[in-house]
Motif scaffolding. Structure first.
Motif, PDB file in Angstrom:
ATOM      1  N   VAL A 409       2.700  -2.224  -9.917  1.00 16.80           N
ATOM      2  CA  VAL A 409       1.745  -1.184  -9.538  1.00 16.80           C
ATOM      3  C   VAL A 409       1.644  -1.188  -8.015  1.00 16.80           C
ATOM      4  CG1 VAL A 409      -0.589  -0.291  -9.819  1.00 16.80           C
ATOM      5  CG2 VAL A 409       0.452  -1.633 -11.642  1.00 16.80           C
ATOM      6  N   PHE A 410       1.757   0.000  -7.426  1.00 18.61           N
ATOM      7  CA  PHE A 410       1.721   0.100  -5.970  1.00 18.61           C
ATOM      8  C   PHE A 410       0.971   1.356  -5.557  1.00 18.61           C
ATOM      9  CE2 PHE A 410       3.685   1.633  -1.955  1.00 18.61           C
ATOM     10  CZ  PHE A 410       3.278   0.593  -1.126  1.00 18.61           C
ATOM     11  N   ARG A 411       0.008   1.177  -4.635  1.00 15.84           N
ATOM     12  CA  ARG A 411      -0.714   2.324  -4.071  1.00 15.84           C
ATOM     13  C   ARG A 411      -0.578   2.264  -2.550  1.00 15.84           C
ATOM     14  NH1 ARG A 411      -5.659   2.801  -4.084  1.00 15.84           N
ATOM     15  NH2 ARG A 411      -6.337   0.666  -4.585  1.00 15.84           N
ATOM     16  N   GLU A 412       0.279   3.083  -2.029  1.00 15.12           N
ATOM     17  CA  GLU A 412       0.520   3.097  -0.584  1.00 15.12           C
ATOM     18  C   GLU A 412      -0.752   3.395   0.187  1.00 15.12           C
ATOM     19  OE1 GLU A 412       3.759   5.073   2.516  1.00 15.12           O
ATOM     20  OE2 GLU A 412       3.250   6.114   0.636  1.00 15.12           O
ATOM     21  N   ASN A 413      -1.636   4.203  -0.414  1.00 14.04           N
ATOM     22  CA  ASN A 413      -2.864   4.591   0.280  1.00 14.04           C
ATOM     23  C   ASN A 413      -3.737   3.396   0.628  1.00 14.04           C
ATOM     24  OD1 ASN A 413      -6.018   5.546  -0.199  1.00 14.04           O
ATOM     25  ND2 ASN A 413      -4.808   6.947   1.072  1.00 14.04           N
ATOM     26  N   TYR A 414      -3.659   2.326  -0.139  1.00 12.50           N
ATOM     27  CA  TYR A 414      -4.462   1.132   0.151  1.00 12.50           C
ATOM     28  C   TYR A 414      -4.155   0.621   1.553  1.00 12.50           C
ATOM     29  CZ  TYR A 414      -6.070  -3.708  -0.069  1.00 12.50           C
ATOM     30  OH  TYR A 414      -6.686  -4.910   0.216  1.00 12.50           O
ATOM     31  N   TYR A 415      -2.875   0.612   1.892  1.00 14.99           N
ATOM     32  CA  TYR A 415      -2.477   0.127   3.203  1.00 14.99           C
ATOM     33  C   TYR A 415      -2.716   1.177   4.290  1.00 14.99           C
ATOM     34  CZ  TYR A 415      -0.312  -3.555   0.462  1.00 14.99           C
ATOM     35  OH  TYR A 415      -0.102  -4.593  -0.403  1.00 14.99           O
ATOM     36  N   ILE A 416      -2.490   2.444   3.952  1.00 17.13           N
ATOM     37  CA  ILE A 416      -2.703   3.510   4.930  1.00 17.13           C
ATOM     38  C   ILE A 416      -4.187   3.626   5.281  1.00 17.13           C
ATOM     39  CG2 ILE A 416      -2.599   6.025   5.281  1.00 17.13           C
ATOM     40  CD1 ILE A 416      -0.047   6.044   3.623  1.00 17.13           C
ATOM     41  N   HIS A 417      -5.029   3.627   4.253  1.00 17.25           N
ATOM     42  CA  HIS A 417      -6.466   3.810   4.463  1.00 17.25           C
ATOM     43  C   HIS A 417      -7.057   2.685   5.314  1.00 17.25           C
ATOM     44  CE1 HIS A 417     -10.408   5.494   3.555  1.00 17.25           C
ATOM     45  NE2 HIS A 417     -10.842   4.275   3.296  1.00 17.25           N
ATOM     46  N   ASN A 418      -6.517   1.479   5.150  1.00 15.92           N
ATOM     47  CA  ASN A 418      -7.041   0.324   5.895  1.00 15.92           C
ATOM     48  C   ASN A 418      -6.361   0.142   7.253  1.00 15.92           C
ATOM     49  OD1 ASN A 418      -8.932  -0.537   3.925  1.00 15.92           O
ATOM     50  ND2 ASN A 418      -7.258  -1.422   2.720  1.00 15.92           N
ATOM     51  N   ALA A 419      -5.550   1.116   7.637  1.00 12.79           N
ATOM     52  CA  ALA A 419      -4.848   1.028   8.929  1.00 12.79           C
ATOM     53  C   ALA A 419      -5.264   2.183   9.835  1.00 12.79           C
ATOM     54  CB  ALA A 419      -3.344   1.023   8.699  1.00 12.79           C
ATOM     55  N   GLU A 420      -6.575   2.440   9.885  1.00 14.75           N
ATOM     56  CA  GLU A 420      -7.067   3.522  10.747  1.00 14.75           C
ATOM     57  C   GLU A 420      -6.672   3.235  12.195  1.00 14.75           C
ATOM     58  OE1 GLU A 420     -11.297   5.722  11.969  1.00 14.75           O
ATOM     59  OE2 GLU A 420     -11.224   4.184  10.387  1.00 14.75           O
ATOM     60  N   PRO A 421      -6.084   4.224  12.887  1.00 14.86           N
ATOM     61  CA  PRO A 421      -5.583   3.991  14.241  1.00 14.86           C
ATOM     62  C   PRO A 421      -6.686   3.558  15.206  1.00 14.86           C
ATOM     63  CG  PRO A 421      -4.742   6.056  13.354  1.00 14.86           C
ATOM     64  CD  PRO A 421      -5.797   5.582  12.403  1.00 14.86           C
ATOM     65  N   LYS A 422      -6.317   2.657  16.092  1.00 13.11           N
ATOM     66  CA  LYS A 422      -7.204   2.231  17.175  1.00 13.11           C
ATOM     67  C   LYS A 422      -6.531   2.601  18.500  1.00 13.11           C
ATOM     68  CE  LYS A 422      -9.461  -1.615  14.776  1.00 13.11           C
ATOM     69  NZ  LYS A 422      -9.032  -1.151  13.444  1.00 13.11           N
ATOM     70  N   ARG A 423      -7.360   3.016  19.444  1.00 11.34           N
ATOM     71  CA  ARG A 423      -6.811   3.492  20.714  1.00 11.34           C
ATOM     72  C   ARG A 423      -6.186   2.338  21.497  1.00 11.34           C
ATOM     73  NH1 ARG A 423      -9.884   7.777  24.615  1.00 11.34           N
ATOM     74  NH2 ARG A 423      -8.177   8.101  26.122  1.00 11.34           N
ATOM     75  N   ASN A 424      -4.942   2.542  21.891  1.00  9.48           N
ATOM     76  CA  ASN A 424      -4.229   1.533  22.669  1.00  9.48           C
ATOM     77  C   ASN A 424      -4.612   1.614  24.147  1.00  9.48           C
ATOM     78  OD1 ASN A 424      -2.775   0.734  20.356  1.00  9.48           O
ATOM     79  ND2 ASN A 424      -1.294   2.408  20.679  1.00  9.48           N
ATOM     80  N   THR A 425      -4.464   0.495  24.802  1.00  9.45           N
ATOM     81  CA  THR A 425      -4.749   0.458  26.241  1.00  9.45           C
ATOM     82  C   THR A 425      -3.832   1.415  26.992  1.00  9.45           C
ATOM     83  OG1 THR A 425      -5.372  -1.873  26.040  1.00  9.45           O
ATOM     84  CG2 THR A 425      -4.905  -1.055  28.269  1.00  9.45           C
ATOM     85  N   GLY A 426      -4.418   2.279  27.775  1.00 11.57           N
ATOM     86  CA  GLY A 426      -3.636   3.223  28.571  1.00 11.57           C
ATOM     87  C   GLY A 426      -3.209   4.468  27.818  1.00 11.57           C
TER      88      GLY A 426
END
Length: 490
Positions: A409-426
């Motif tokens: 069983v695999f739900r790709e959304n689990y990993y996508i949802h928990n990987a909300e982008p964070k602003r990188n330096t610069g």
């Protein structure tokens, strides 16, 4: 306790004599009964000896008649022990050319089973009277149930070779059943069209491993299948009563927790509302009505923690014998305890291997599909593509070898949802916002998609199927018609 008196047990000396006489008159008739009849099935010690010698002579290609038997017993010095030549002659005259060898053999065998049943009851009572602290009452019950189950399973004799024509006809019957069923499945329908299209349903004697990382929904999928199969069984008039029943061995969740999860799914009530009791009166009444409607479903839950493979086997046999059984689900395999002699060896891989072999034997013995849930190693979390592989099975041992089907069983959304982008330096505002927009789109597109990856399929092809996932109710269901066809991978 008093010893059993053999003379008072079920037996028919005349039937035994008639059978032996018929075999002496026609040695070829031995082939009709040799598959299930043994010397020890006769009650008279003389008949035990006579049949044993006859069988050995016939199997060696020699003639078995009064003369050859007399010569054999004379050389052995035991002719007087079998009543002499006079009794051999009496046996040979005890039948006619009209004697039905198969009928008499089955009759003799039935008397043997009755004696064994009485003997088993006597032994059970004797063991119970014996205050042996080294053998627990639970162990005595397991031994007794195994003896009773073995008698029940072998009551019609042993099954042997089938000619190819018979096997082909049996295969055609399965194909015909699949053709006539909606969804064209040969086994029990899971209620999930994409999965049934890929697997052909849940087939007898198959060991199916359902694996996944935590939060992927493997328990939810197993319970969805359990409910769908139980409902099919409840309304399936053509099913044999002995095949109606779903056994769930829940080693992680309690029976009431499991029931609440199923209730959440079938009543469209969020699980947290059931746990907290945050319900309107109308919702409570609707749930109570569902309980009354579904409480007769043939679902049976055993939530004994740390249960052993031997106990699972014993309880499954008992359920099949008393209520009927068509499917076994175990959640999950790593929580099962091995046999006592394996526990002290400190080798968990070997213990899990013993458990997986035991589950496969159980599936074949009871002729039911067994779905066993399994954990996966953490290693896949380090990969960029987190779709599971066969090598990810935790403490696999012989799991892959013993299983007929392995699916993940695999739900790709689990990993996508928990990987909300964070602003990188610069990083510019514009570039960051673009990444966030792309993440939102991808999160929305995958939110309700679950995948079942069939990594091994002994009877068919591997590949991936997609299902609809509703996290609020912990439920997998069908996608729309044009989406449910299996997507092949590799």
């Amino acid at each position: 306790m008093e010893e059993l008196d053999i003379m008072q047990l079920p037996r028919n000396i005349e039937a035994e004599q008639a059978l032996l006489g018929a075999l002496l008159a026609n040695n070829k008739a031995y082939e009709k009964v040799s598959e299930f009849l043994r010397a020890e099935h006769f009650s008279d010690p003389i008949h035990v000896k006579v049949f044993d010698v006859m069988a050995r002579l016939i199997q060696k290609g020699h003639v078995a008649d009064v003369i050859t038997l007399k010569n054999y017993f004379e050389q052995e010095g035991t002719l007087s022990d079998v009543g002499g030549i006079a009794y051999l002659v009496k046996i040979s005259e005890s039948s006619s050319f009209l004697t039905n060898v198969e009928y008499y053999a089955q009759f003799v065998y039935d008397m043997y089973l009755r004696r064994e049943l009485i003997s088993t009851g006597y032994d059970i009572a004797s063991d119970a009277m014996n205050e042996n602290i080294e053998e627990t009452t639970a162990r005595q019950i397991e031994k007794a149930e195994k003896r009773l189950f073995d008698l029940a399973m072998h009551g019609d004799g042993q099954k042997g070779f089938q000619d190819f024509g018979s096997s082909l006809n049996s295969a055609l019957e399965l194909i015909e059943k699949a053709y006539q069923k909606e969804g064209k499945v040969s086994g029990l329908p899971t209620g999930l069209m994409a999965l049934d299209a890929k697997m052909g349903g849940l087939n007898d004697s198959d060991l199916i491993i359902l694996a996944g990382r935590p939060a992927m929904g493997k328990s939810a999928l197993a319970m969805n299948i359990a409910y769908n199969v139980a409902e099919f069984m409840f309304h399936g008039d053509k099913l044999d009563p002995h095949d109606k029943g779903v056994a769930i061995f829940s080693l992680e969740m309690s029976a009431d927790q499991l029931a609440a999860r199923i209730l959440s799914s079938i009543t469209d009530t969020p699980g947290h509302k059931l746990r907290t009791g945050d319900l309107e009166l109308s919702e409570f009444n609707r749930i109570a009505a569902a309980v009354r409607e579904y409480q007769k479903l043939p679902l049976y839950i055993d939530d004994t923690p740390g249960i052993t493979i031997n106990t699972i086997r014993t309880r499954a046999r008992r359920l099949k014998r008393t209520h009927g059984l068509g499917l076994i689900i175990i959640d999950y395999i790593q929580l099962i305890s091995g046999s006592e002699n394996k526990k002290g060896e400190g080798n968990r891989v070997q213990e899990v291997s013993e458990i997986s072999r035991g589950l496969k034997i159980l599936a074949k013995e009871l002729k039911v599909p067994v779905i066993a849930l399994s954990q996966l190693n953490r290693g896949l979390e380090q990969r960029e593509d987190k779709r599971p592989l066969m090598s990810d099975l935790r403490e696999s041992g012989s799991i892959e070898q013993d299983a007929d089907i392995v699916m993940f069983v695999f739900r790709e959304n689990y990993y996508i949802h928990n990987a909300e982008p964070k602003r990188n330096t610069g990083e510019t505002e514009e570039h960051f916002n673009k990444r966030v927009e792309e993440w939102v789109v991808r999160d929305r597109e995958t939110a309700n998609i679950g995948e079942v990856i069939v990594g091994k399929h002994r009877h068919g092809s591997t590949g991936t199927v997609k299902l609809f996932w509703d996290g609020e109710f912990a439920r997998f269901s069908n996608l729309t018609r044009d989406e449910y066809l299996p997507e092949q991978r590799g």
